[in-house]
Design an enzyme around this catalytic site. Structure first.
Site, PDB file in Angstrom:
ATOM      1  N   ASP A   1      15.439 -32.137  52.153  1.00 53.15           N
ATOM      2  CA  ASP A   1      15.296 -32.311  53.599  1.00 53.15           C
ATOM      3  C   ASP A   1      15.131 -30.955  54.272  1.00 53.15           C
ATOM      4  OD1 ASP A   1      15.114 -33.641  55.962  1.00 53.15           O
ATOM      5  OD2 ASP A   1      17.240 -34.154  56.112  1.00 53.15           O
TER       6      ASP A   1
ATOM      7  N   ASN B   1       9.801 -43.620  54.727  1.00 57.78           N
ATOM      8  CA  ASN B   1       8.860 -42.530  55.043  1.00 57.78           C
ATOM      9  C   ASN B   1       7.458 -43.037  55.410  1.00 57.78           C
ATOM     10  OD1 ASN B   1      10.285 -40.101  52.711  1.00 57.78           O
ATOM     11  ND2 ASN B   1      10.645 -40.334  54.890  1.00 57.78           N
TER      12      ASN B   1
END
Ligand code: FPP
Length: 231
Positions: free
Chosen positions: A13, A62
């Site tokens: 991330d 996503n």
């Protein structure tokens, strides 16, 4: 007593924020992030002798990102995997995937299947990509498979876990998330029931070997009891 590390699972991330800090497009962060993934995997295998390293490369959530970003991530993955194909074989690294990869673009799917097949005889080093993966989707899929197999009546964890994407992969000992976010985000939720969790503010593209070593040293100091009383 120290439990030997069999599996480290990472949540990559902070690519977007890393790029923003440098006035780069988000794709610049993903590009650097993809490079880092291979470096960290090699370091984990060679230096720490950790047999399984898993990266959360693309979640079922996503897909909600802008189409261009999604296609850029897939393109980068395909390019990097093709570039690394010879290294997978030279270094005897087996590629695994978690998630419904058949829904990915056909060129990426073909590359994944090709490398998985070409590396299927290797056992010592295992690089696992969670791609179009989500723990809730994985759980529902496993339940449906159990019902189809009529194993519901006598169901126990050992049987159920055979229907998860991770059937042949040990549970993670350690889950690492970069970028300062402190959550699992639908990543290996069932498998991480007893995992140690490590969160670092470092953005993924800055997460180098030294940062990985710090996480491992931190893990080694922890006492894992798996629900047992203090000894
Ligand atoms: C998280 O950063 C990153 C992703 C969702 C995509 C990660 C995928 C890659 C780097 C390619 C993976 C490649 C390999 C080989 C594993 P973010 O975009 O959420 O960053 P932000 O939170 O700062 O916006």
């Amino acid at each position: 007593m120290e439990t030997p590390l069999k599996h480290v699972a990472l949540i990559l991330d902070g690519n977007g924020r890393w790029a923003k800090q440098r006035n780069l497009p988000r794709s610049g962060g993903h590009k650097e992030g993809a490079k880092r993934a291979f470096e960290i995997a090699q370091h984990a295998f060679q230096h720490w002798h950790i047999p399984f390293v898993t990266f959360y490369a693309f979640s079922t959530e996503n897909w909600q990102r802008p189409k261009l970003e999604v296609s850029t991530i897939f393109r980068l993955l395909n390019t990097h995997l093709k570039k690394q194909r010879a290294n997978f074989i030279k270094e005897k690294i087996r590629l695994h995937t978690l998630g419904d990869i058949a829904q990915l673009p056909s060129n990426l799917y073909a590359t994944l299947m090709d490398i998985k097949q070409a590396t299927s005889q290797f056992t010592k080093c295992n690089l696992v990509l969670a791609l179009n993966y989500g723990a809730r989707e994985e759980t529902l899929r496993a339940i449906k498979l159990c019902i189809q197999a009529s194993t519901v009546q006598s169901l126990d964890w050992n049987t159920f876990s055979r229907y998860l994407y991770t059937a042949d992969i040990p549970d993670p000992d350690l889950v690492i998330r970069t970028s300062g976010e402190v959550r699992l985000s639908n990543y290996l939720c069932l498998q991480s029931a007893y995992s140690e969790l490590y969160f670092t503010p470092t953005y993924w593209p800055d997460f180098n070997k030294e940062a990985f070593d710090l996480a491992i040293e931190n893990y080694k100091k922890r006492e894992r009891r798996f629900g047992n009383a203090e000894q």
